[in-house]
Design an enzyme around this catalytic site. Structure first.
Site, PDB file in Angstrom:
ATOM      1  N   GLU A 116      86.354  22.847   5.308  1.00 14.93           N
ATOM      2  CA  GLU A 116      86.701  22.510   6.791  1.00 14.93           C
ATOM      3  C   GLU A 116      87.746  22.937   6.634  1.00 14.93           C
ATOM      4  O   GLU A 116      88.599  22.413   5.093  1.00 14.93           O
ATOM      5  CB  GLU A 116      86.452  20.894   6.984  1.00 14.93           C
ATOM      6  CG  GLU A 116      84.908  20.954   7.471  1.00 14.93           C
ATOM      7  CD  GLU A 116      84.697  18.860   7.898  1.00 14.93           C
ATOM      8  OE1 GLU A 116      85.489  18.563   8.421  1.00 14.93           O
ATOM      9  OE2 GLU A 116      83.791  19.401   9.060  1.00 14.93           O
ATOM     10  N   HIS A 241      91.962  16.350  17.726  1.00 15.25           N
ATOM     11  CA  HIS A 241      90.930  17.467  17.220  1.00 15.25           C
ATOM     12  C   HIS A 241      91.910  18.605  17.926  1.00 15.25           C
ATOM     13  O   HIS A 241      91.107  18.793  19.009  1.00 15.25           O
ATOM     14  CB  HIS A 241      89.442  17.124  17.437  1.00 15.25           C
ATOM     15  CG  HIS A 241      88.991  17.636  15.994  1.00 15.25           C
ATOM     16  ND1 HIS A 241      88.499  19.352  16.895  1.00 15.25           N
ATOM     17  CD2 HIS A 241      87.866  17.704  15.545  1.00 15.25           C
ATOM     18  CE1 HIS A 241      87.417  19.679  15.826  1.00 15.25           C
ATOM     19  NE2 HIS A 241      87.319  18.637  15.657  1.00 15.25           N
ATOM     20  N   ARG A 288      94.029  20.159  10.648  1.00 15.53           N
ATOM     21  CA  ARG A 288      93.779  20.110  12.165  1.00 15.53           C
ATOM     22  C   ARG A 288      95.310  19.661  13.417  1.00 15.53           C
ATOM     23  O   ARG A 288      94.693  20.177  14.218  1.00 15.53           O
ATOM     24  CB  ARG A 288      92.998  18.748  11.996  1.00 15.53           C
ATOM     25  CG  ARG A 288      92.154  19.024  11.916  1.00 15.53           C
ATOM     26  CD  ARG A 288      90.959  17.303  12.221  1.00 15.53           C
ATOM     27  NE  ARG A 288      89.999  18.515  12.381  1.00 15.53           N
ATOM     28  CZ  ARG A 288      88.643  16.221  11.868  1.00 15.53           C
ATOM     29  NH1 ARG A 288      89.265  15.336  12.185  1.00 15.53           N
ATOM     30  NH2 ARG A 288      87.522  16.850  11.555  1.00 15.53           N
ATOM     31  N   HIS A 349      90.974  12.489  18.836  1.00 14.78           N
ATOM     32  CA  HIS A 349      89.745  11.921  18.036  1.00 14.78           C
ATOM     33  C   HIS A 349      90.515  10.616  17.102  1.00 14.78           C
ATOM     34  O   HIS A 349      89.099  10.398  16.631  1.00 14.78           O
ATOM     35  CB  HIS A 349      89.871  13.731  16.973  1.00 14.78           C
ATOM     36  CG  HIS A 349      88.932  13.755  16.169  1.00 14.78           C
ATOM     37  ND1 HIS A 349      87.590  13.979  16.910  1.00 14.78           N
ATOM     38  CD2 HIS A 349      88.492  14.311  14.691  1.00 14.78           C
ATOM     39  CE1 HIS A 349      87.021  14.065  15.576  1.00 14.78           C
ATOM     40  NE2 HIS A 349      87.638  13.535  14.650  1.00 14.78           N
ATOM     41  N   ARG A 384      95.119  12.934   8.368  1.00 12.88           N
ATOM     42  CA  ARG A 384      93.814  12.240   8.406  1.00 12.88           C
ATOM     43  C   ARG A 384      93.130  13.823   7.802  1.00 12.88           C
ATOM     44  O   ARG A 384      93.262  14.159   8.346  1.00 12.88           O
ATOM     45  CB  ARG A 384      92.628  11.863   8.624  1.00 12.88           C
ATOM     46  CG  ARG A 384      91.461  12.167   8.430  1.00 12.88           C
ATOM     47  CD  ARG A 384      90.752  10.984   9.555  1.00 12.88           C
ATOM     48  NE  ARG A 384      89.785  12.650  10.404  1.00 12.88           N
ATOM     49  CZ  ARG A 384      88.741  12.413  10.995  1.00 12.88           C
ATOM     50  NH1 ARG A 384      87.584  12.073  10.342  1.00 12.88           N
ATOM     51  NH2 ARG A 384      88.809  13.003  11.702  1.00 12.88           N
TER      52      ARG A 384
HETATM   53  C1  LIG Z   1      82.797  13.222  17.460  1.00 12.97           C
HETATM   54  C2  LIG Z   1      83.394  12.621  16.418  1.00 12.97           C
HETATM   55  C3  LIG Z   1      82.998  13.504  14.853  1.00 12.97           C
HETATM   56  C4  LIG Z   1      83.802  12.997  13.976  1.00 12.97           C
HETATM   57  N1  LIG Z   1      83.156  14.019  12.785  1.00 12.97           N
HETATM   58  C5  LIG Z   1      83.340  12.922  11.861  1.00 12.97           C
HETATM   59  C6  LIG Z   1      83.221  13.698  10.994  1.00 12.97           C
HETATM   60  O1  LIG Z   1      82.313  14.754  10.484  1.00 12.97           O
HETATM   61  N2  LIG Z   1      83.254  13.671   9.239  1.00 12.97           N
HETATM   62  C7  LIG Z   1      84.389  12.428   9.464  1.00 12.97           C
HETATM   63  O2  LIG Z   1      84.354  11.075   8.235  1.00 12.97           O
HETATM   64  N3  LIG Z   1      84.808  11.073  10.385  1.00 12.97           N
HETATM   65  C8  LIG Z   1      84.086  11.927  11.673  1.00 12.97           C
HETATM   66  N4  LIG Z   1      85.015  11.543  12.727  1.00 12.97           N
HETATM   67  C9  LIG Z   1      85.580  10.313  12.271  1.00 12.97           C
HETATM   68  C10 LIG Z   1      84.229   8.891  12.411  1.00 12.97           C
HETATM   69  O3  LIG Z   1      83.479   8.550  13.199  1.00 12.97           O
HETATM   70  C11 LIG Z   1      84.548   7.669  12.198  1.00 12.97           C
HETATM   71  O4  LIG Z   1      86.139   7.386  11.882  1.00 12.97           O
HETATM   72  C12 LIG Z   1      84.234   6.154  12.250  1.00 12.97           C
HETATM   73  O5  LIG Z   1      82.888   6.499  12.326  1.00 12.97           O
HETATM   74  C13 LIG Z   1      84.373   5.138  12.320  1.00 12.97           C
HETATM   75  O6  LIG Z   1      83.371   3.944  11.753  1.00 12.97           O
HETATM   76  P1  LIG Z   1      84.077   2.509  11.780  1.00 12.97           P
HETATM   77  O7  LIG Z   1      83.256   2.008  11.801  1.00 12.97           O
HETATM   78  O8  LIG Z   1      85.156   2.754  11.319  1.00 12.97           O
HETATM   79  O9  LIG Z   1      84.077   2.443  13.920  1.00 12.97           O
HETATM   80  P2  LIG Z   1      83.052   2.693  14.744  1.00 12.97           P
HETATM   81  O10 LIG Z   1      81.375   3.715  14.377  1.00 12.97           O
HETATM   82  O11 LIG Z   1      83.513   3.797  15.738  1.00 12.97           O
HETATM   83  O12 LIG Z   1      82.248   1.079  14.834  1.00 12.97           O
HETATM   84  C14 LIG Z   1      82.871   0.353  15.953  1.00 12.97           C
HETATM   85  C15 LIG Z   1      82.295  -0.263  16.294  1.00 12.97           C
HETATM   86  O13 LIG Z   1      82.641  -1.941  17.127  1.00 12.97           O
HETATM   87  C16 LIG Z   1      81.886  -1.777  17.920  1.00 12.97           C
HETATM   88  N5  LIG Z   1      83.345  -2.840  18.436  1.00 12.97           N
HETATM   89  C17 LIG Z   1      84.326  -2.222  18.847  1.00 12.97           C
HETATM   90  N6  LIG Z   1      85.273  -3.620  19.932  1.00 12.97           N
HETATM   91  C18 LIG Z   1      84.326  -4.411  19.620  1.00 12.97           C
HETATM   92  C19 LIG Z   1      84.877  -6.074  20.740  1.00 12.97           C
HETATM   93  N7  LIG Z   1      85.785  -6.268  20.814  1.00 12.97           N
HETATM   94  N8  LIG Z   1      83.405  -6.359  19.781  1.00 12.97           N
HETATM   95  C20 LIG Z   1      82.749  -6.334  19.604  1.00 12.97           C
HETATM   96  N9  LIG Z   1      81.892  -5.005  19.628  1.00 12.97           N
HETATM   97  C21 LIG Z   1      83.448  -3.899  19.201  1.00 12.97           C
HETATM   98  C22 LIG Z   1      82.110  -0.693  18.421  1.00 12.97           C
HETATM   99  O14 LIG Z   1      80.688  -1.281  19.444  1.00 12.97           O
HETATM  100  C23 LIG Z   1      81.511  -0.587  17.342  1.00 12.97           C
HETATM  101  O15 LIG Z   1      79.793  -1.042  16.889  1.00 12.97           O
HETATM  102  C24 LIG Z   1      83.891  11.764  14.056  1.00 12.97           C
HETATM  103  C25 LIG Z   1      84.342  10.896  15.179  1.00 12.97           C
HETATM  104  C26 LIG Z   1      84.131  11.905  16.791  1.00 12.97           C
HETATM  105  C27 LIG Z   1      84.159  10.755  17.949  1.00 12.97           C
END
Ligand SMILES: Cc1cc2nc3c(=O)[nH]c(=O)nc-3n(C[C@H](O)[C@H](O)[C@H](O)COP(=O)(O)OP(=O)(O)OC[C@H]3O[C@@H](n4cnc5c(N)ncnc54)[C@H](O)[C@@H]3O)c2cc1C
Length: 515
Positions: A116, A241, A288, A349, A384
């Site tokens: 990547e 992105h 990026r 993104h 990032r």
């Molecule tokens: C399309 C896309 C592709 C990506 N590709 C990659 C990749 O290939 N590699 C990589 O390393 N990263 C990638 N990323 C980034 C990565 O997916 C995220 O940074 C990571 O998954 C974040 O994980 P998290 O557990 O912090 O949050 P999330 O997975 O976003 O989870 C957040 C959680 O909090 C909950 N929540 C939020 N607010 C509240 C509230 N007020 N009350 C109750 N619940 C709440 C939501 O419902 C959710 O369950 C990508 C992101 C996107 C959008």
């Protein structure tokens, strides 16, 4: 009254990993995960490209991964955190594989590592182009097996409970005693008391009009932490992105993974000119920020609505094998990648900043941890590196877990917390104001606080958002709360912080670019 030892807000990779680890180590403790939508809805679920982990081989090493991360972060990464994440990523990867996560392998049995932008070697482990979905599913399977974890979907965290809410305010220090939660099925607001609270609420792409983030990504955890008095940092660093599918009207925007460029796709203008080498000697594999700004520049210069990814020279069979999801999405829109170009635009993104934490994931508020995209650990600095975020979430969920289990038993459940007071509030007669204000905020942020900023545009944005804020606070005070209204309030808070931090920064670094 709901009580728990560990309150986890969010069910993406960060929250689920933390909960699972605590449940395994402390089988007699009670862990409650609350999440505002379906249990799997998260940014995690949509991650495509994969997870960056550098093993020591002939072609790669943690040293190179550290160097690439520091380079992408443009001098603002915390070096010790980068080293921790890269090195500890190796055992964390083994753990998720043990929990059932599958990564693509070659016929030789070795991992089929992807390349990547910004990486100097192939080191991205992936499950086809649906890596996030695979991780989310496997984590949830493990979570469901644990008797001491309750997972409560459609429960919305409104605010953290701190001294501010206590009947007797005793100390100068801020402690977190849990959170007020709106249960969407009963429409009641309950107080959840906890010894330890973890914010794992993910990113905030919904601040912008074009974003790859799903509707849940409204920065709630960061806004809650800010209201409670936590330090929020580096919010000017928003990664766009470069290549979201240009399909007007579709929200969130469908992502054409970076890995497609890693696989050999070219970026072209409408006139079919390959332009990336005009901006960086790495061409399409530049980091990026460079690719996104190059596309933005070409679009602004030509007036075109998008740029194009050219995959016509690639092996379609192999493409289909690696990117079945992308292939099918294009097909449904009538884009045959063998003959047609894929239209793409930059989209918000990833949020590099967030709730400031130390190297154990502790925030500046006692009994409150944060990890995943809502946290600012210092790993990303000004930008990032692709596929470092899933890795960071795994490593910091582990670090939060190690620190939290050491101290949780010494914290008592606080009893002197009043119930949520809804006196004098009524249900809003119509919700159009909320929907309209959310759209207006997204337009202001996209037009004035986007890829290329200026102080005059930022000040204009600040003024406009202030008006939205006043209206929203007025509505908030007299309304029976709904998640939509709370999200709007949070999005406005984040917009304001992003603007303030952007005005303060006077040096262009990483994804931050001010003229
Ligand atoms: C399309 C896309 C592709 C990506 N590709 C990659 C990749 O290939 N590699 C990589 O390393 N990263 C990638 N990323 C980034 C990565 O997916 C995220 O940074 C990571 O998954 C974040 O994980 P998290 O557990 O912090 O949050 P999330 O997975 O976003 O989870 C957040 C959680 O909090 C909950 N929540 C939020 N607010 C509240 C509230 N007020 N009350 C109750 N619940 C709440 C939501 O419902 C959710 O369950 C990508 C992101 C996107 C959008």
């Amino acid at each position: 009254m709901p009580q728990t030892d560990f309150l986890v807000i969010g069910s993406g990779i960060a929250g689920l990993t933390f909960a699972l680890k605590v449940a395994n180590r402390l089988p007699n403790s009670k862990i409650t995960i609350i999440t505002k939508a379906d249990e799997s809805e998260s940014n995690t679920k949509y991650a495509q490209g994969g997870i960056a982990v550098a093993q020591k081989t002939r072609f790669d090493s943690p040293k190179h991964h550290i160097a690439d991360t520091l380079k992408a972060g443009d001098g603002l990464c915390k070096k010790e955190i980068v080293e921790i994440v890269v090195k500890e990523g190796i055992p964390r990867l083994k753990e998720i594989i043990k929990w059932g996560a599958r990564f693509d392998k070659k016929s030789s049995g070795q991992f089929d590592l992807g390349m990547e932008g910004g990486h100097s070697a192939k080191r991205i482990l992936h499950h086809k182009d649906i890596t996030g979905l695979e991780l989310e599913r496997k984590l949830l399977q493990q979570i469901h097996r644990k008797k001491n974890i309750s997972i409560l979907p459609y429960c919305y965290a409104i605010d953290l409970i701190t001294e501010h809410h206590k009947k007797q305010k005793s100390s100068e220090e801020i402690n977190c005693f849990g959170a007020y939660i709106l249960n969407k099925s009963t429409n009641k607001i309950e107080k959840y008391l906890a010894r330890i609270t973890l914010l794992a609420t993910g990113g905030a792409g919904q601040v912008y009009r074009n974003t790859t983030n799903p509707l849940i990504a409204t920065g709630d955890g960061i806004a809650m932490a800010c209201r409670a008095g936590a330090i929020i940092s580096n919010m000017e660093f928003i990664q766009f992105h470069p290549s979201a599918l240009y399909n007007p009207g579709e929200s969130p925007s469908f992502l054409i993974s970076e890995a497609v460029r890693g696989f050999g796709a070219y970026l072209l203008t409408k006139e079919k000119r390959r332009f990336m080498f005009d901006f960086d000697k790495r061409g399409e594999l530049a980091s990026r920020d460079i690719v996104a700004r190059a596309i933005d520049y070409e679009m602004k210069k030509s007036g075109d609505e998008c740029a194009y990814l050219d995959c016509r020279h690639l092996d379609v069979k192999e493409f289909k094998k690696h990117f079945p999801n992308i292939y099918n999405k294009c097909k449904t829109l009538g884009i045959n990648i063998k003959n047609d170009l894929i239209p793409v635009v930059p989209a918000a993104h990833y949020l590099c900043g967030g709730i400031k934490t130390n190297s154990q994931g502790k925030t500046s508020i006692n009994r409150l941890y944060a990890c995943g995209e809502c946290a600012d650990t210092g790993l990303h600095g000004a930008n990032r590196l692709a596929s470092n975020s899933l890795l960071e979430a795994l490593v910091f969920a582990h670090r939060c877990f190690l620190d939290a289990i050491k101290s949780y038993s010494k914290f008592k459940l606080e009893t002197k917390i009043p119930e949520w007071n809804q006196k004098g509030t009524t249900r809003p007669k119509e919700n159009i104001l909320i929907t309209h204000s959310r759209t207006e905020l997204q337009i202001i942020m996209s037009d004035y606080v986007g890829l290329v900023r200026s102080n005059s545009r930022l000040r204009l944005a600040k003024k406009r958002i202030k008006m939205l804020e006043e209206e929203t606070i007025h509505l908030y005070k007299r309304s029976i709360l709904s998640p939509q209204l709370c999200e709007l309030r949070n999005l406005i808070t984040l917009g304001k912080i992003m603007i303030e931090h952007s005005i303060k920064r006077n040096e262009n670094k990483g994804v931050f670019y001010k003229i």
